[in-house]
Design a protein around this motif. Structure first.
Motif, PDB file in Angstrom:
ATOM      1  N   HIS A  44       0.813  -1.218   0.000  1.00 52.01           N
ATOM      2  CA  HIS A  44       0.000   0.000   0.000  1.00 52.01           C
ATOM      3  C   HIS A  44       0.845   1.266   0.000  1.00 52.01           C
ATOM      4  CE1 HIS A  44       0.962   0.892   4.200  1.00 52.01           C
ATOM      5  NE2 HIS A  44       0.852  -0.405   4.442  1.00 52.01           N
ATOM      6  N   GLY A  48      -1.743   4.418   4.031  1.00 54.60           N
ATOM      7  CA  GLY A  48      -2.702   3.382   3.678  1.00 54.60           C
ATOM      8  C   GLY A  48      -2.516   2.127   4.491  1.00 54.60           C
ATOM      9  N   ASN A  52      -6.527  -1.351   1.444  1.00 55.96           N
ATOM     10  CA  ASN A  52      -6.640  -0.629   0.176  1.00 55.96           C
ATOM     11  C   ASN A  52      -6.680  -1.565  -1.029  1.00 55.96           C
ATOM     12  OD1 ASN A  52      -4.451   2.101   1.252  1.00 55.96           O
ATOM     13  ND2 ASN A  52      -6.585   1.695   1.702  1.00 55.96           N
ATOM     14  N   TRP A  53      -6.287  -2.813  -0.833  1.00 57.39           N
ATOM     15  CA  TRP A  53      -6.227  -3.762  -1.946  1.00 57.39           C
ATOM     16  C   TRP A  53      -7.385  -4.746  -1.948  1.00 57.39           C
ATOM     17  CZ3 TRP A  53      -2.940  -2.584  -5.634  1.00 57.39           C
ATOM     18  CH2 TRP A  53      -1.796  -1.834  -5.318  1.00 57.39           C
TER      19      TRP A  53
END
Length: 325
Positions: A44, A48, A52-53
């Motif tokens: 990230h 983050g 976030n993924w």
């Protein structure tokens, strides 16, 4: 960047803690839809976390066996014992994980700061990286665009603490709106449930005693990396990357200029470009289905080239030794 995708994207994920010498990493996993899929690791950006993924990992669950890391001091990972938040320090953490997990070479993904980290890891340890996908990678942009300057100021000693004191009366909802306005091309794409999840996560982070310190020192490490020249330059290391690369840039990115797409395309020797005019800094969160589609094309083309190379090696005539040998 707090998570702002659909909370259902997080359903089915598992989280575990991995202890290495001098640091502990939180690893978020998305179980693959079937066994035998190739491994992938996601890194990230500044501020983050592995969350976030989640949306992209969900999109690619039929293609990859995915794991997303929380860098030291972010997400659920505690600060590193040595307090090293430089790009090189974060890169060492990623490389150490890849060396220890037994899954390499992996398809390596990085966003923003994570893009710089992934670039350096791929240049230093090509044996660990099968392909490289970079979403708005934080490669040196001098001068930076004006909208990125407030973030760069976090690198100045004392500024992060000052900002924290000046905004101490801000609600988590206001902070989240400010972050989304900076990182998204269109914050209106965030669902009410996604916004609520982002607020909850930010509230948790703000209670951490090292929140501002890890953010400020990582920002300082990134600025320091921008000033390095010679073999340690991030652009020079981009030129050394051997893995096929997918470069994703957003036309509304306020932190990494869209103009950098052309330079990146020239720097990475084997690259392809995905330009999303309406996206901001986190295209994998705004348009996960489009990013996933572009990665699948990279995956198919890479597999085809690998198969051709192996076929060529197998069909090449073996040299005939001279008589008497």
């Amino acid at each position: 960047m707090p998570p702002a995708g659909d909370p259902t994207a997080h359903d089915g994920e598992t989280v575990r803690s991995v202890s290495l010498s001098g640091l502990t990493l939180n690893v978020r996993s998305r179980p693959p839809l079937r066994a035998g899929l190739p491994p992938a690791v996601y890194v990230h950006g500044l501020g983050g976390s592995s969350l976030n993924w989640s949306a992209l990992m969900l999109e690619l669950a039929g293609d990859l066996d995915s794991e997303a890391l929380d860098l030291p001091g972010f997400g659920l990972s505690p600060p590193p014992d040595d307090g090293n938040y430089s790009v090189s320090g974060h890169t060492r953490a990623v490389i150490r994980y890849l060396d220890s997990c037994g899954r390499a070479p992996v398809h390596l993904f990085g966003n923003s700061l994570g893009g710089a980290v992934a670039t350096r890891a791929a240049a230093l340890r090509p044996d660990l990286v099968r392909t490289l996908t970079l979403v708005s990678p934080a490669l040196p942009e001098l001068p930076p665009q004006r909208t990125a300057l407030p973030t760069a100021l976090l690198a100045v000693p004392g500024i992060a603490g000052l900002f924290g004191r000046l905004t101490k009366d801000w609600t988590a909802e206001r902070r989240t709106r400010e972050v989304l306005a900076l990182c998204y091309g269109d914050p209106g794409r965030v669902s009410p449930g996604g916004f609520a999840a982002a607020v909850t996560e930010l509230e948790r982070r703000l209670r951490l005693p090292y929140f501002w310190d890890s953010l400020a020192r990582s920002a300082r490490g990134l600025v320091d990396a921008y000033t390095l020249g010679g073999q340690h330059s991030l652009w020079r290391q981009a030129e050394r990357v051997l893995a096929p690369a997918l470069l994703v840039y957003g036309g509304r990115d306020q932190l990494v200029g869209f103009r950098m797409a052309r330079r990146a395309g020239a720097a990475f020797r084997d690259s392809r470009m995905l330009a999303l005019p309406e996206a901001g800094h986190v295209a994998m969160m705004e348009y996960p289905e489009i990013v996933a589609c572009a990665f699948r094309e990279l995956l198919v083309d890479t597999a085809r080239l690998t198969a051709h190379a192996e076929l060529g090696n197998a069909s090449s005539p073996r040299p005939v030794p001279p008589e008497g040998e």
